[in-house]
Write a protein that holds these residues in place. Structure first.
Motif, short mmCIF file in Angstrom:
data_model
loop_
_atom_site.label_atom_id
_atom_site.label_comp_id
_atom_site.label_asym_id
_atom_site.label_seq_id
_atom_site.Cartn_x
_atom_site.Cartn_y
_atom_site.Cartn_z
N ARG A 185 0.83 -1.21 0.00
CA ARG A 185 0.00 0.00 0.00
C ARG A 185 0.86 1.26 0.00
O ARG A 185 0.63 2.19 -0.77
N LEU A 186 1.88 1.29 0.86
CA LEU A 186 2.76 2.46 0.92
C LEU A 186 3.57 2.62 -0.36
O LEU A 186 3.82 3.74 -0.82
N ALA A 187 3.99 1.49 -0.94
CA ALA A 187 4.83 1.54 -2.15
C ALA A 187 4.13 2.23 -3.31
O ALA A 187 4.78 2.82 -4.18
N GLU A 188 2.80 2.19 -3.31
CA GLU A 188 2.05 2.84 -4.39
C GLU A 188 2.30 4.35 -4.42
O GLU A 188 2.18 4.98 -5.47
N GLN A 189 2.64 4.94 -3.27
CA GLN A 189 2.88 6.37 -3.17
C GLN A 189 4.37 6.71 -3.10
O GLN A 189 4.73 7.86 -2.86
N GLY A 190 5.23 5.71 -3.30
CA GLY A 190 6.66 5.92 -3.19
C GLY A 190 7.26 6.67 -4.36
O GLY A 190 6.72 6.66 -5.47
N THR A 191 8.40 7.31 -4.10
CA THR A 191 9.13 8.04 -5.14
C THR A 191 10.18 7.12 -5.74
O THR A 191 11.15 6.75 -5.04
N PRO A 192 10.06 6.76 -7.02
CA PRO A 192 11.04 5.85 -7.63
C PRO A 192 12.44 6.46 -7.63
O PRO A 192 12.61 7.64 -7.94
N GLY A 193 13.42 5.66 -7.25
CA GLY A 193 14.80 6.08 -7.35
C GLY A 193 15.36 6.80 -6.14
O GLY A 193 16.58 7.01 -6.06
N ARG A 194 14.52 7.20 -5.19
CA ARG A 194 15.08 7.90 -4.02
C ARG A 194 15.99 6.98 -3.22
O ARG A 194 17.05 7.38 -2.76
N PHE A 195 15.55 5.74 -3.05
CA PHE A 195 16.38 4.72 -2.41
C PHE A 195 16.55 3.55 -3.37
O PHE A 195 15.61 3.19 -4.08
N VAL A 196 17.74 2.97 -3.39
CA VAL A 196 18.00 1.78 -4.21
C VAL A 196 18.59 0.71 -3.30
O VAL A 196 19.66 0.90 -2.72
N PHE A 197 17.87 -0.39 -3.16
CA PHE A 197 18.30 -1.47 -2.29
C PHE A 197 18.94 -2.59 -3.10
O PHE A 197 18.67 -2.75 -4.30
N PRO A 198 19.79 -3.42 -2.48
CA PRO A 198 20.45 -4.52 -3.19
C PRO A 198 19.47 -5.60 -3.61
O PRO A 198 18.41 -5.76 -3.02
N ARG A 199 19.85 -6.33 -4.66
CA ARG A 199 19.11 -7.50 -5.14
C ARG A 199 19.89 -8.73 -4.69
O ARG A 199 20.82 -9.16 -5.36
#
Length: 341
Positions: A185-199
């Protein structure tokens, strides 16, 4: 064959009636989320007690909705494992008692086989063989499926399962239980690219998963933001998006490898996390590379439910398999030990 299916592996009581000729006739589900939310997770003893409370009323409800009577039932299928031992025993005891009273056979079903076969309940089911991604709170596995009971484990999580990582990450960020839907639910309002986590584990060969480190990375990021005085709702959304993107991309990369390794072009995703829309969209795009197709169950059959147990049990009963009268469950149960049909 008319089969009553009972699901009590964890915190949801599921009951369904499945007819081998007419398909699913009725199903009902009671979720214990509100019961366990105050504790931040499932309390096994409370789960078992609530299954006892809900089971018979749900059975009566399903019979009424299907317009059937108890005397018409040909067999009872129940979840025999894996899961919480107390919760499993409630379903097994009820199933064996009903089977004895009605003079019909009972069969214990593997919970994850139920999830794996849930897409078979849809109008356009997958055809064997296919690769299956099983993603739930307790399991993350890639399996080659050549038929019911013909399973080859390709890879699995070495620590936290994907669903478990969602729930734990949400709890670390102060979100309510269960965490998976809250993160989405929160991810729907997230800003793409502000944080980048490892895969995690995508920079090495193989099909195993690891999400424990990603959980820790997310916690450290959240704590750094809090130390800087940034605990805004937007920051929560941005972190949730970065976490979800990392999990989804990791699962997609591993599924792509599995399809290339096996040479197959059909992918089934099953389990609670398979309801995540971001994951579905990512896998559908990836399957376009293979000119293949991804299959999944409708959302209400992604989480634990009686319909998948009734269907899986029916297939094994039609093949002549059933259990004796002993009440036995297997809290830990490897799917590759199941007999083929």
């Amino acid at each position: 064959m008319l089969v009553l299916g009972l699901e009590t592996s964890c915190d949801e009581t599921g009951v369904a009636l499945y007819d081998s000729e007419q398909g699913l006739l009725a199903d009902a589900l009671f979720s214990q989320i509100d019961l366990h939310r105050v504790y931040g997770g499932v309390v096994p003893e409370l789960a078992s007690r609530d299954h006892v409370k809900r089971m018979l009323p749900l059975i009566r409800q399903v019979l009424e909705e299907a317009g059937r009577e108890a005397g018409q039932i040909d067999a009872v299928a129940y979840t025999a494992g894996p899961g919480l031992v107390g919760a499993l025993l409630v379903g097994a005891s009820c199933a064996q008692a009903l089977a004895l009273a009605w003079g019909v056979p009972a069969v214990g079903v593997h919970h994850m086989e139920g999830h794996l076969l849930a897409p078979m309940l849809e109008a356009q089911p997958p055809q064997f063989p296919f690769v299956a991604l099983l993603v739930s709170g307790g399991h993350t596995q890639l399996v080659r499926v050549d038929g019911i009971g013909r399973y080859e484990l390709l890879g699995e999580s070495v620590d936290d399962a994907a669903g478990e990582a969602f729930d734990k990450t949400a709890k670390l960020m102060g979100l309510r239980y269960p965490g998976g839907p809250e993160i989405a639910r929160l991810a729907e309002q997230g800003t793409p690219g502000r944080f980048v986590f490892p895969r995690p584990m995508t920079d090495r060969p193989g099909l195993d998963f690891s999400f424990s480190g990603l959980k820790t990375f997310t916690l450290n990021t959240w704590q750094q933001c809090r130390s800087a005085g940034d605990e805004s709702e937007q920051t929560r959304c941005d972190i949730a998006l970065a976490f979800q993107q990392a999990v989804v991309e990791t699962l997609t990369i591993k599924c792509r490898r599995a399809l290339r390794q096996t040479g197959l072009t059909s992918l089934v995703i099953a389990g609670g996390v398979s309801a995540n829309q971001s994951l579905r969209q990512s896998l559908e795009r990836m399957l376009g590379e293979f000119k293949g197709q991804v299959f999944y169950a409708r959302p209400r059959f992604c989480t634990d439910n009686g319909a998948m147990i009734a269907y899986a049990g029916c297939q094994r009963l039609l093949a002549g398999q059933h259990d004796g009268p002993a009440i036995t469950v297997q809290p830990r149960w490897s799917m590759d030990t199941l007999p083929a049909i």
